[in-house]
Design a protein around this motif. Structure first.
Motif, PDB file in Angstrom:
ATOM      1  N   GLU A 112       0.819  -1.210   0.000  1.00  0.00           N
ATOM      2  CA  GLU A 112       0.000   0.000   0.000  1.00  0.00           C
ATOM      3  C   GLU A 112       0.853   1.260   0.000  1.00  0.00           C
ATOM      4  O   GLU A 112       0.484   2.272  -0.607  1.00  0.00           O
ATOM      5  CB  GLU A 112      -0.924  -0.015   1.227  1.00  0.00           C
ATOM      6  CG  GLU A 112      -1.884   1.154   1.325  1.00  0.00           C
ATOM      7  CD  GLU A 112      -2.969   1.151   0.258  1.00  0.00           C
ATOM      8  OE1 GLU A 112      -3.767   2.094   0.237  1.00  0.00           O
ATOM      9  OE2 GLU A 112      -3.011   0.216  -0.557  1.00  0.00           O
ATOM     10  N   GLU A 113       2.000   1.215   0.642  1.00  0.00           N
ATOM     11  CA  GLU A 113       2.870   2.396   0.700  1.00  0.00           C
ATOM     12  C   GLU A 113       3.339   2.809  -0.690  1.00  0.00           C
ATOM     13  O   GLU A 113       3.380   3.999  -1.012  1.00  0.00           O
ATOM     14  CB  GLU A 113       4.067   2.110   1.596  1.00  0.00           C
ATOM     15  CG  GLU A 113       4.944   3.331   1.824  1.00  0.00           C
ATOM     16  CD  GLU A 113       6.066   3.070   2.810  1.00  0.00           C
ATOM     17  OE1 GLU A 113       7.021   3.869   2.831  1.00  0.00           O
ATOM     18  OE2 GLU A 113       5.979   2.075   3.545  1.00  0.00           O
ATOM     19  N   CYS A 120       0.577  10.218  -4.785  1.00  0.00           N
ATOM     20  CA  CYS A 120       1.071  11.537  -4.393  1.00  0.00           C
ATOM     21  C   CYS A 120       2.031  12.107  -5.437  1.00  0.00           C
ATOM     22  O   CYS A 120       2.022  13.316  -5.701  1.00  0.00           O
ATOM     23  CB  CYS A 120       1.740  11.449  -3.022  1.00  0.00           C
ATOM     24  SG  CYS A 120       0.580  11.093  -1.676  1.00  0.00           S
ATOM     25  N   ASP A 121       2.851  11.245  -6.042  1.00  0.00           N
ATOM     26  CA  ASP A 121       3.736  11.704  -7.115  1.00  0.00           C
ATOM     27  C   ASP A 121       2.922  12.215  -8.300  1.00  0.00           C
ATOM     28  O   ASP A 121       3.260  13.239  -8.912  1.00  0.00           O
ATOM     29  CB  ASP A 121       4.650  10.570  -7.572  1.00  0.00           C
ATOM     30  CG  ASP A 121       5.756  10.263  -6.577  1.00  0.00           C
ATOM     31  OD1 ASP A 121       5.970  11.072  -5.657  1.00  0.00           O
ATOM     32  OD2 ASP A 121       6.385   9.195  -6.711  1.00  0.00           O
ATOM     33  N   ASP A 161       2.463  15.533   0.927  1.00  0.00           N
ATOM     34  CA  ASP A 161       3.874  15.492   1.303  1.00  0.00           C
ATOM     35  C   ASP A 161       4.152  14.485   2.423  1.00  0.00           C
ATOM     36  O   ASP A 161       5.187  13.825   2.429  1.00  0.00           O
ATOM     37  CB  ASP A 161       4.343  16.888   1.711  1.00  0.00           C
ATOM     38  CG  ASP A 161       4.164  17.889   0.575  1.00  0.00           C
ATOM     39  OD1 ASP A 161       4.762  17.679  -0.495  1.00  0.00           O
ATOM     40  OD2 ASP A 161       3.397  18.848   0.738  1.00  0.00           O
ATOM     41  N   ALA A 162       3.214  14.352   3.346  1.00  0.00           N
ATOM     42  CA  ALA A 162       3.388  13.389   4.437  1.00  0.00           C
ATOM     43  C   ALA A 162       2.938  11.986   4.036  1.00  0.00           C
ATOM     44  O   ALA A 162       3.241  11.012   4.711  1.00  0.00           O
ATOM     45  CB  ALA A 162       2.619  13.840   5.675  1.00  0.00           C
ATOM     46  N   ARG A 163       2.166  11.909   2.923  1.00  0.00           N
ATOM     47  CA  ARG A 163       1.608  10.637   2.446  1.00  0.00           C
ATOM     48  C   ARG A 163       0.824   9.955   3.567  1.00  0.00           C
ATOM     49  O   ARG A 163       0.997   8.761   3.852  1.00  0.00           O
ATOM     50  CB  ARG A 163       2.705   9.719   1.899  1.00  0.00           C
ATOM     51  CG  ARG A 163       3.461  10.315   0.725  1.00  0.00           C
ATOM     52  CD  ARG A 163       4.302   9.286  -0.017  1.00  0.00           C
ATOM     53  NE  ARG A 163       5.310   8.661   0.843  1.00  0.00           N
ATOM     54  CZ  ARG A 163       6.486   9.216   1.131  1.00  0.00           C
ATOM     55  NH1 ARG A 163       6.794  10.408   0.630  1.00  0.00           N
ATOM     56  NH2 ARG A 163       7.358   8.601   1.903  1.00  0.00           N
ATOM     57  N   GLY A 197      -0.896  25.647   4.557  1.00  0.00           N
ATOM     58  CA  GLY A 197       0.466  25.381   4.134  1.00  0.00           C
ATOM     59  C   GLY A 197       0.743  23.947   3.705  1.00  0.00           C
ATOM     60  O   GLY A 197       1.888  23.615   3.381  1.00  0.00           O
ATOM     61  N   ARG A 198      -0.293  23.098   3.682  1.00  0.00           N
ATOM     62  CA  ARG A 198      -0.136  21.712   3.257  1.00  0.00           C
ATOM     63  C   ARG A 198      -0.943  21.504   1.973  1.00  0.00           C
ATOM     64  O   ARG A 198      -1.787  22.315   1.600  1.00  0.00           O
ATOM     65  CB  ARG A 198      -0.648  20.736   4.331  1.00  0.00           C
ATOM     66  CG  ARG A 198      -0.132  20.997   5.721  1.00  0.00           C
ATOM     67  CD  ARG A 198       1.331  20.678   5.867  1.00  0.00           C
ATOM     68  NE  ARG A 198       1.612  19.253   5.691  1.00  0.00           N
ATOM     69  CZ  ARG A 198       2.824  18.719   5.827  1.00  0.00           C
ATOM     70  NH1 ARG A 198       3.862  19.503   6.118  1.00  0.00           N
ATOM     71  NH2 ARG A 198       3.016  17.424   5.668  1.00  0.00           N
ATOM     72  N   ARG A 199      -0.682  20.403   1.266  1.00  0.00           N
ATOM     73  CA  ARG A 199      -1.410  20.078   0.042  1.00  0.00           C
ATOM     74  C   ARG A 199      -2.179  18.774   0.250  1.00  0.00           C
ATOM     75  O   ARG A 199      -1.619  17.780   0.711  1.00  0.00           O
ATOM     76  CB  ARG A 199      -0.453  19.924  -1.134  1.00  0.00           C
ATOM     77  CG  ARG A 199       0.348  21.176  -1.466  1.00  0.00           C
ATOM     78  CD  ARG A 199       1.265  20.918  -2.656  1.00  0.00           C
ATOM     79  NE  ARG A 199       2.213  19.832  -2.377  1.00  0.00           N
ATOM     80  CZ  ARG A 199       2.794  19.077  -3.308  1.00  0.00           C
ATOM     81  NH1 ARG A 199       2.520  19.282  -4.582  1.00  0.00           N
ATOM     82  NH2 ARG A 199       3.650  18.132  -2.974  1.00  0.00           N
ATOM     83  N   TYR A 200      -3.461  18.806  -0.132  1.00  0.00           N
ATOM     84  CA  TYR A 200      -4.319  17.644   0.107  1.00  0.00           C
ATOM     85  C   TYR A 200      -5.017  17.188  -1.175  1.00  0.00           C
ATOM     86  O   TYR A 200      -5.368  18.004  -2.028  1.00  0.00           O
ATOM     87  CB  TYR A 200      -5.368  17.967   1.173  1.00  0.00           C
ATOM     88  CG  TYR A 200      -4.761  18.239   2.527  1.00  0.00           C
ATOM     89  CD1 TYR A 200      -4.429  17.196   3.376  1.00  0.00           C
ATOM     90  CD2 TYR A 200      -4.498  19.556   2.939  1.00  0.00           C
ATOM     91  CE1 TYR A 200      -3.853  17.445   4.623  1.00  0.00           C
ATOM     92  CE2 TYR A 200      -3.931  19.810   4.173  1.00  0.00           C
ATOM     93  CZ  TYR A 200      -3.608  18.750   5.016  1.00  0.00           C
ATOM     94  OH  TYR A 200      -3.036  18.997   6.227  1.00  0.00           O
ATOM     95  N   ILE A 201      -5.201  15.870  -1.263  1.00  0.00           N
ATOM     96  CA  ILE A 201      -5.868  15.274  -2.417  1.00  0.00           C
ATOM     97  C   ILE A 201      -6.939  14.288  -1.961  1.00  0.00           C
ATOM     98  O   ILE A 201      -7.127  14.035  -0.765  1.00  0.00           O
ATOM     99  CB  ILE A 201      -4.853  14.574  -3.352  1.00  0.00           C
ATOM    100  CG1 ILE A 201      -4.044  13.533  -2.560  1.00  0.00           C
ATOM    101  CG2 ILE A 201      -3.949  15.591  -4.027  1.00  0.00           C
ATOM    102  CD1 ILE A 201      -3.142  12.670  -3.435  1.00  0.00           C
ATOM    103  N   ASP A 202      -7.574  13.705  -2.927  1.00  0.00           N
ATOM    104  CA  ASP A 202      -8.720  12.808  -2.802  1.00  0.00           C
ATOM    105  C   ASP A 202      -8.600  11.768  -1.682  1.00  0.00           C
ATOM    106  O   ASP A 202      -7.782  10.853  -1.735  1.00  0.00           O
ATOM    107  CB  ASP A 202      -8.876  12.075  -4.139  1.00  0.00           C
ATOM    108  CG  ASP A 202     -10.215  11.399  -4.291  1.00  0.00           C
ATOM    109  OD1 ASP A 202     -10.853  11.077  -3.274  1.00  0.00           O
ATOM    110  OD2 ASP A 202     -10.635  11.189  -5.443  1.00  0.00           O
TER     111      ASP A 202
END
Length: 301
Positions: A112-113, A120-121, A161-163, A197-202
């Motif tokens: 999963e990692e 994220c990439d 960024d932190a995944r 200041g962070r980036r977030y996705i689905d």
């Protein structure tokens, strides 16, 4: 009926929103009121529907939005405004890595990692419309849309960024609309959402896409998973969902899972959602909700 039940709404894109909306109306028509649960956990499509339910809009009114040709045509127009010209669409992350969410989904990952790293990439390197444009088109003009509902709502997203999985709720200090947009920011399609200041996705890209594990501690849980049946067709596709449900039941939580049946899945097209398929999904969900009501009542009574 579900006032003591936590409602978990999974990922599924616009089709998932339409299908779950119809399902909830079908349940209501059979006497199971789902609009006032004990709490709601929503990921991606589930975040959208969870926010709508929390506003107090009736299932009938929500269904009208999904089963109306006019409403669906307006939604398609918005989608087109957010799609960059073909020459500007997402470029590959690398010569060897997945270049789209479809390739991420199709790839067989060792763990999963690795999959989350690829997601994220993709989000970091893909070319999409700007966040300013995306936000201006998608955020409702009403200030009330920024407020969290009375029913406790948890919205999921992934910190690029932190995944790691992030949850937003009324205590987060983040507008509800912004949290929902972050939960729907499909990597490679929409831009990551900048929050503090962070980036977030689905959030639907995490685990099973349903994030059932967040319901730990609930007395009873209703999981509505638009894509679980489809994921089951891939090797290991439902492993995370099965594990999460098993863990909840082992802790004494009553869990009932509803997945899209074959008739409902048949309404799911490919590519850009079209009004006809969205309307068909809502109708199929409504029919399935009526069928599921008896089993749900027995399981959670």
């Amino acid at each position: 009926m579900l006032t003591k039940t936590t409602l978990v709404l999974g990922a599924g894109g616009p089709w998932g929103v339409a299908w779950m909306t119809g399902l909830i109306l079908g349940l209501e028509e059979m006497g199971i009121e789902a609009r006032h649960p004990h709490a709601i956990i929503g990921s991606s499509a589930g975040a959208v529907l969870g926010a709508r339910l929390g506003t107090g809009i009736t299932p009938e009114a929500l269904f009208e939005q999904e089963a109306s040709i006019e409403a669906q045509t307006r939604k398609l127009s918005v989608f087109r405004r957010l799609t960059p010209p073909r020459s500007e669409q997402s470029s590959p992350v690398s010569t060897s890595g997945p270049s789209s969410m479809l390739s991420v989904l199709a790839h067989e990952w060792d763990d999963e990692e690795q999959r989350i790293q690829a997601v994220c990439d993709l989000a970091s390197n893909a070319t999409t419309v700007s966040w300013a444009h995306f936000s201006s088109v998608m955020r409702p003009p009403s200030a009330s849309a920024a407020a969290w509902p009375v029913v406790p709502l948890t919205v999921t997203a992934i910190d690029v960024d932190a995944r790691s999985l992030q949850t937003f709720d009324t205590r987060s200090g983040v507008e509800m609309t912004l949290a929902v947009l972050a939960s729907c920011a499909i990597p490679g399609v929409w831009p990551p959402a900048p929050i503090n200041g962070r980036r977030y996705i689905d959030g639907g890209c995490w685990g099973s896409g349903d994030n059932v594990h967040l319901a730990a501690g609930a007395g009873s849980v209703l999981v509505i998973s638009p894509l679980a049946a489809q994921r089951a067709q891939r090797p290991g596709g439902t492993t995370v969902l099965d594990r999460d449900i098993h863990n909840l039941r082992a802790a004494g939580v009553r869990v009932h899972l509803v997945v899209a049946n074959p008739s409902s899945l048949a309404t799911r097209g490919t590519g850009v959602p079209d009004p006809a398929s969205m309307m068909a999904a809502a109708e199929a969900g409504r029919a399935q909700g009526r069928q599921e009501a008896g089993a749900l009542q027995a399981a959670l009574a």
